[in-house]
Design a protein around this motif. Structure first.
Motif, PDB file in Angstrom:
ATOM      1  N   LEU A  24       0.932  -1.505  -0.015  1.00  0.00           N
ATOM      2  CA  LEU A  24       0.126   0.116  -0.035  1.00  0.00           C
ATOM      3  C   LEU A  24       0.775   1.144  -0.573  1.00  0.00           C
ATOM      4  CD1 LEU A  24      -2.789  -1.165   2.795  1.00  0.00           C
ATOM      5  CD2 LEU A  24      -3.032  -0.837  -0.393  1.00  0.00           C
ATOM      6  N   GLY A  25       1.855   1.354  -0.554  1.00  0.00           N
ATOM      7  CA  GLY A  25       3.650   2.590  -0.712  1.00  0.00           C
ATOM      8  C   GLY A  25       3.888   2.709   0.318  1.00  0.00           C
ATOM      9  N   LEU A  26       3.512   1.641   1.574  1.00  0.00           N
ATOM     10  CA  LEU A  26       4.889   1.619   2.469  1.00  0.00           C
ATOM     11  C   LEU A  26       6.051   1.871   1.950  1.00  0.00           C
ATOM     12  CD1 LEU A  26       5.319   2.068   5.639  1.00  0.00           C
ATOM     13  CD2 LEU A  26       5.015  -0.244   5.662  1.00  0.00           C
ATOM     14  N   TYR A  27       6.612   1.798   1.482  1.00  0.00           N
ATOM     15  CA  TYR A  27       7.961   1.425   0.677  1.00  0.00           C
ATOM     16  C   TYR A  27       8.220   2.745   0.024  1.00  0.00           C
ATOM     17  CZ  TYR A  27      11.974   0.826  -2.078  1.00  0.00           C
ATOM     18  OH  TYR A  27      12.914   1.037  -2.869  1.00  0.00           O
ATOM     19  N   ALA A  28       7.296   3.249  -1.173  1.00  0.00           N
ATOM     20  CA  ALA A  28       7.419   4.605  -1.691  1.00  0.00           C
ATOM     21  C   ALA A  28       6.952   5.802  -0.695  1.00  0.00           C
ATOM     22  CB  ALA A  28       6.205   4.766  -2.904  1.00  0.00           C
ATOM     23  N   THR A  29       6.339   5.977   0.474  1.00  0.00           N
ATOM     24  CA  THR A  29       6.313   6.941   1.188  1.00  0.00           C
ATOM     25  C   THR A  29       7.498   6.959   2.107  1.00  0.00           C
ATOM     26  OG1 THR A  29       4.230   6.034   1.177  1.00  0.00           O
ATOM     27  CG2 THR A  29       5.559   7.324   3.359  1.00  0.00           C
ATOM     28  N   THR A  30       7.850   6.069   2.613  1.00  0.00           N
ATOM     29  CA  THR A  30       9.076   5.668   3.477  1.00  0.00           C
ATOM     30  C   THR A  30      10.484   6.067   2.895  1.00  0.00           C
ATOM     31  OG1 THR A  30       7.550   4.668   5.007  1.00  0.00           O
ATOM     32  CG2 THR A  30      10.487   4.199   5.424  1.00  0.00           C
ATOM     33  N   THR A  31      10.490   5.512   2.094  1.00  0.00           N
ATOM     34  CA  THR A  31      12.096   6.158   1.233  1.00  0.00           C
ATOM     35  C   THR A  31      12.175   8.038   0.651  1.00  0.00           C
ATOM     36  OG1 THR A  31      12.012   4.239   0.406  1.00  0.00           O
ATOM     37  CG2 THR A  31      13.396   4.968  -0.657  1.00  0.00           C
ATOM     38  N   THR A  32      10.818   7.939   0.623  1.00  0.00           N
ATOM     39  CA  THR A  32      10.638   9.156  -0.551  1.00  0.00           C
ATOM     40  C   THR A  32      11.102  10.130   1.105  1.00  0.00           C
ATOM     41  OG1 THR A  32       9.012   9.029  -1.764  1.00  0.00           O
ATOM     42  CG2 THR A  32       9.416  11.312  -0.842  1.00  0.00           C
ATOM     43  N   ALA A  33      10.452   9.954   2.094  1.00  0.00           N
ATOM     44  CA  ALA A  33      11.247  10.803   3.393  1.00  0.00           C
ATOM     45  C   ALA A  33      12.472  10.602   3.916  1.00  0.00           C
ATOM     46  CB  ALA A  33       9.671  10.412   4.631  1.00  0.00           C
ATOM     47  N   ILE A  34      12.690   9.223   3.953  1.00  0.00           N
ATOM     48  CA  ILE A  34      14.193   9.424   4.522  1.00  0.00           C
ATOM     49  C   ILE A  34      15.244   9.847   3.223  1.00  0.00           C
ATOM     50  CG2 ILE A  34      16.465   7.884   5.020  1.00  0.00           C
ATOM     51  CD1 ILE A  34      13.772   5.832   5.769  1.00  0.00           C
ATOM     52  N   ALA A  35      15.506   9.878   2.134  1.00  0.00           N
ATOM     53  CA  ALA A  35      15.552   9.813   0.898  1.00  0.00           C
ATOM     54  C   ALA A  35      15.712  12.017   1.005  1.00  0.00           C
ATOM     55  CB  ALA A  35      15.748   9.976  -0.466  1.00  0.00           C
ATOM     56  N   SER A  36      14.587  12.408   1.787  1.00  0.00           N
ATOM     57  CA  SER A  36      14.878  14.143   1.275  1.00  0.00           C
ATOM     58  C   SER A  36      15.048  15.062   2.450  1.00  0.00           C
ATOM     59  CB  SER A  36      13.367  14.188   1.308  1.00  0.00           C
ATOM     60  OG  SER A  36      12.982  13.919   3.271  1.00  0.00           O
ATOM     61  N   LYS A  37      16.084  13.902   4.184  1.00  0.00           N
ATOM     62  CA  LYS A  37      17.077  14.299   4.594  1.00  0.00           C
ATOM     63  C   LYS A  37      16.580  16.159   4.857  1.00  0.00           C
ATOM     64  CE  LYS A  37      20.998  12.261   2.818  1.00  0.00           C
ATOM     65  NZ  LYS A  37      22.531  12.959   2.724  1.00  0.00           N
ATOM     66  N   ASP A  38      14.724  16.321   4.990  1.00  0.00           N
ATOM     67  CA  ASP A  38      14.361  17.537   4.872  1.00  0.00           C
ATOM     68  C   ASP A  38      12.999  16.526   6.534  1.00  0.00           C
ATOM     69  OD1 ASP A  38      12.641  19.942   4.843  1.00  0.00           O
ATOM     70  OD2 ASP A  38      11.709  19.602   3.091  1.00  0.00           O
ATOM     71  N   PRO A  39      13.399  17.432   7.204  1.00  0.00           N
ATOM     72  CA  PRO A  39      12.764  17.972   8.980  1.00  0.00           C
ATOM     73  C   PRO A  39      10.974  17.186   8.245  1.00  0.00           C
ATOM     74  CG  PRO A  39      14.905  18.155   9.177  1.00  0.00           C
ATOM     75  CD  PRO A  39      14.357  18.416   7.692  1.00  0.00           C
ATOM     76  N   VAL A  40      11.451  18.728   7.628  1.00  0.00           N
ATOM     77  CA  VAL A  40       9.687  18.583   7.753  1.00  0.00           C
ATOM     78  C   VAL A  40       8.822  18.319   6.535  1.00  0.00           C
ATOM     79  CG1 VAL A  40       8.303  20.894   6.680  1.00  0.00           C
ATOM     80  CG2 VAL A  40      10.302  22.069   8.081  1.00  0.00           C
ATOM     81  N   ARG A  41       9.774  17.692   5.728  1.00  0.00           N
ATOM     82  CA  ARG A  41       9.091  16.754   4.866  1.00  0.00           C
ATOM     83  C   ARG A  41       8.714  15.580   5.644  1.00  0.00           C
ATOM     84  NH1 ARG A  41       5.139  15.756   0.969  1.00  0.00           N
ATOM     85  NH2 ARG A  41       6.503  14.639  -0.499  1.00  0.00           N
ATOM     86  N   GLN A  42       9.651  14.916   6.478  1.00  0.00           N
ATOM     87  CA  GLN A  42       9.877  13.582   7.219  1.00  0.00           C
ATOM     88  C   GLN A  42       8.485  14.390   7.641  1.00  0.00           C
ATOM     89  OE1 GLN A  42      13.885  13.485   9.027  1.00  0.00           O
ATOM     90  NE2 GLN A  42      13.971  12.691   6.502  1.00  0.00           N
ATOM     91  N   ARG A  43       8.011  14.553   8.798  1.00  0.00           N
ATOM     92  CA  ARG A  43       7.016  14.863   9.406  1.00  0.00           C
ATOM     93  C   ARG A  43       6.143  15.100   8.922  1.00  0.00           C
ATOM     94  NH1 ARG A  43      10.428  18.960  11.568  1.00  0.00           N
ATOM     95  NH2 ARG A  43       9.455  20.681  11.304  1.00  0.00           N
ATOM     96  N   GLU A  44       5.337  16.027   7.463  1.00  0.00           N
ATOM     97  CA  GLU A  44       3.873  15.603   6.763  1.00  0.00           C
ATOM     98  C   GLU A  44       3.917  14.283   6.204  1.00  0.00           C
ATOM     99  OE1 GLU A  44       5.873  18.171   3.306  1.00  0.00           O
ATOM    100  OE2 GLU A  44       5.229  20.248   4.233  1.00  0.00           O
ATOM    101  N   LEU A  45       5.044  13.891   5.952  1.00  0.00           N
ATOM    102  CA  LEU A  45       4.306  12.713   5.548  1.00  0.00           C
ATOM    103  C   LEU A  45       4.218  11.931   6.646  1.00  0.00           C
ATOM    104  CD1 LEU A  45       7.220  11.784   2.794  1.00  0.00           C
ATOM    105  CD2 LEU A  45       5.292  11.928   2.370  1.00  0.00           C
ATOM    106  N   LEU A  46       5.240  10.633   7.569  1.00  0.00           N
ATOM    107  CA  LEU A  46       5.008  10.024   9.039  1.00  0.00           C
ATOM    108  C   LEU A  46       4.330  10.665  10.045  1.00  0.00           C
ATOM    109  CD1 LEU A  46       8.732   8.972   8.036  1.00  0.00           C
ATOM    110  CD2 LEU A  46       6.254   7.449   7.275  1.00  0.00           C
ATOM    111  N   GLY A  47       4.741  12.208  10.210  1.00  0.00           N
ATOM    112  CA  GLY A  47       4.498  12.699  11.683  1.00  0.00           C
ATOM    113  C   GLY A  47       2.603  13.000  11.397  1.00  0.00           C
ATOM    114  N   GLY A  48       2.525  13.104  12.465  1.00  0.00           N
ATOM    115  CA  GLY A  48       0.727  13.434  13.574  1.00  0.00           C
ATOM    116  C   GLY A  48       0.185  12.388  13.200  1.00  0.00           C
ATOM    117  N   GLY A  49       0.365  10.883  13.241  1.00  0.00           N
ATOM    118  CA  GLY A  49      -0.828   9.794  13.285  1.00  0.00           C
ATOM    119  C   GLY A  49      -0.289   9.336  11.699  1.00  0.00           C
ATOM    120  N   LYS A  50       0.041   9.908  10.695  1.00  0.00           N
ATOM    121  CA  LYS A  50       0.000   9.266   9.586  1.00  0.00           C
ATOM    122  C   LYS A  50       0.549   8.181   9.582  1.00  0.00           C
ATOM    123  CE  LYS A  50       0.438  13.254   6.770  1.00  0.00           C
ATOM    124  NZ  LYS A  50       0.407  14.765   7.975  1.00  0.00           N
TER     125      LYS A  50
END
Length: 310
Positions: free
Chosen positions: A135-161
């Protein structure tokens, strides 16, 4: 097994996060997890659980030993559950050979296999591919880590996402027809004796593998609380390896707050509950899920119980 230094991780920012996986991409300069993780957890949970300590995997264990509701016990040596087997040492192959496995079922997707490598198995064993989607778990997490951007990582994984994504994945174990076929085929292999002793695994041996282990235990009469405890043991077996992943990501500059990954690294009663709520919604009872959802008829379920319970 030697971990990739973080400074090389940029070239492999494809982490091992698929359903049941976590980013091992930046195992950093910290030493890789070894058999000590599994053996330590085994001592922490003496009970009926028998771990298979390996250097190249940390969550391999026998599904046997649990008591059924009528006081019988699941046989040891028939079914094993595990995490990825692509990085096994020579000594690990000897340990697997001692299990007399006839079948190894791999729930990883082709993308995971291409990234992390095929299973390394004792001679004569060829993995049976039964991919279950993420269900896109790999793509979402890879995108978050590869960005190295704390803001982007919170957007993708934070707030209960991250938690919501995991619950969606568990609901899909019940609703996705293709996934149900893979789980059902594995249960039939065991029931009809063609594939046992059998080991099934995914990447981290916790979600797809955790659901398969749970449904097998329930199918043969193990109480739901006991089956849930077996499912939750992945947290103990994976704890040290997952901590090193987070440490490596922070040290390597990939994540300012690697704790965002914890909901993806852990198994939780809440995730299992999402699948069980979906079972009740779609089928009414767990037995109906087994018979209607997985297509396991009474004869197959009886054979499964006869093979696994003494």
């Amino acid at each position: 097994m030697r971990a990739l230094p973080v400074r090389r991780a940029t070239a492999v920012v494809t982490a091992t996060v698929v359903l049941g996986g976590l980013p091992t991409l930046a195992a950093a300069d910290a030493p890789a997890a070894s058999a000590t993780s599994a053996s330590a957890s085994q001592h922490a949970h003496p009970g009926p659980v028998r771990a298979v300590p390996l250097q190249g995997a940390v969550n391999v264990r026998d599904l046997g030993g649990h008591r059924t509701s009528d006081g019988r016990r699941v046989r040891y040596g028939q079914v094993f559950r595990g995490d990825a087997l692509g990085r096994l040492a020579d000594a690990d192959l000897a340990a697997l050979s001692a299990l007399d496995l006839r079948t190894v079922v791999d729930f990883r997707t082709p993308e995971e296999v291409a990234r992390d490598g095929a299973d390394r198995l004792p001679g004569g064993l060829v993995p049976t591919a039964r991919p279950v989607a993420d269900l896109g778990l790999y793509a979402t997490t890879t995108t978050a880590i590869a960005s190295k951007d704390p803001v982007r990582q919170r957007e993708l994984l934070g707030g209960g996402k991250a938690e919501r994504l995991m619950r969606d994945i568990y609901r899909a174990f019940v609703t996705d027809e293709a996934g149900r076929r893979q789980f059902a085929a594995t249960a039939r292999d065991i029931a009809h004796g063609k594939g046992a002793p059998l080991l099934f695994h995914c990447t981290s041996g916790k979600d797809r593998t955790g659901w398969m282990g749970y449904l097998l235990l329930r199918a043969v009469g193990v109480p739901s609380r006991t089956a849930e405890r077996d499912y939750l043991l992945s947290n103990a077996y994976r704890a040290e390896a997952d901590r090193k992943v987070r440490e490596g990501l922070k040290q390597g500059g990939f994540m300012e707050n690697p704790e965002l990954l914890v909901p993806l690294q852990e198994v939780r009663a809440d995730y299992l509950g999402a699948a069980l709520n979906q079972v009740r919604k779609d089928y009414g009872t767990f037995h109906a899920y087994l018979t209607e959802g997985l297509g396991l008829d009474a004869r197959t379920l009886a054979r499964l119980r006869a093979r696994l319970v003494r």
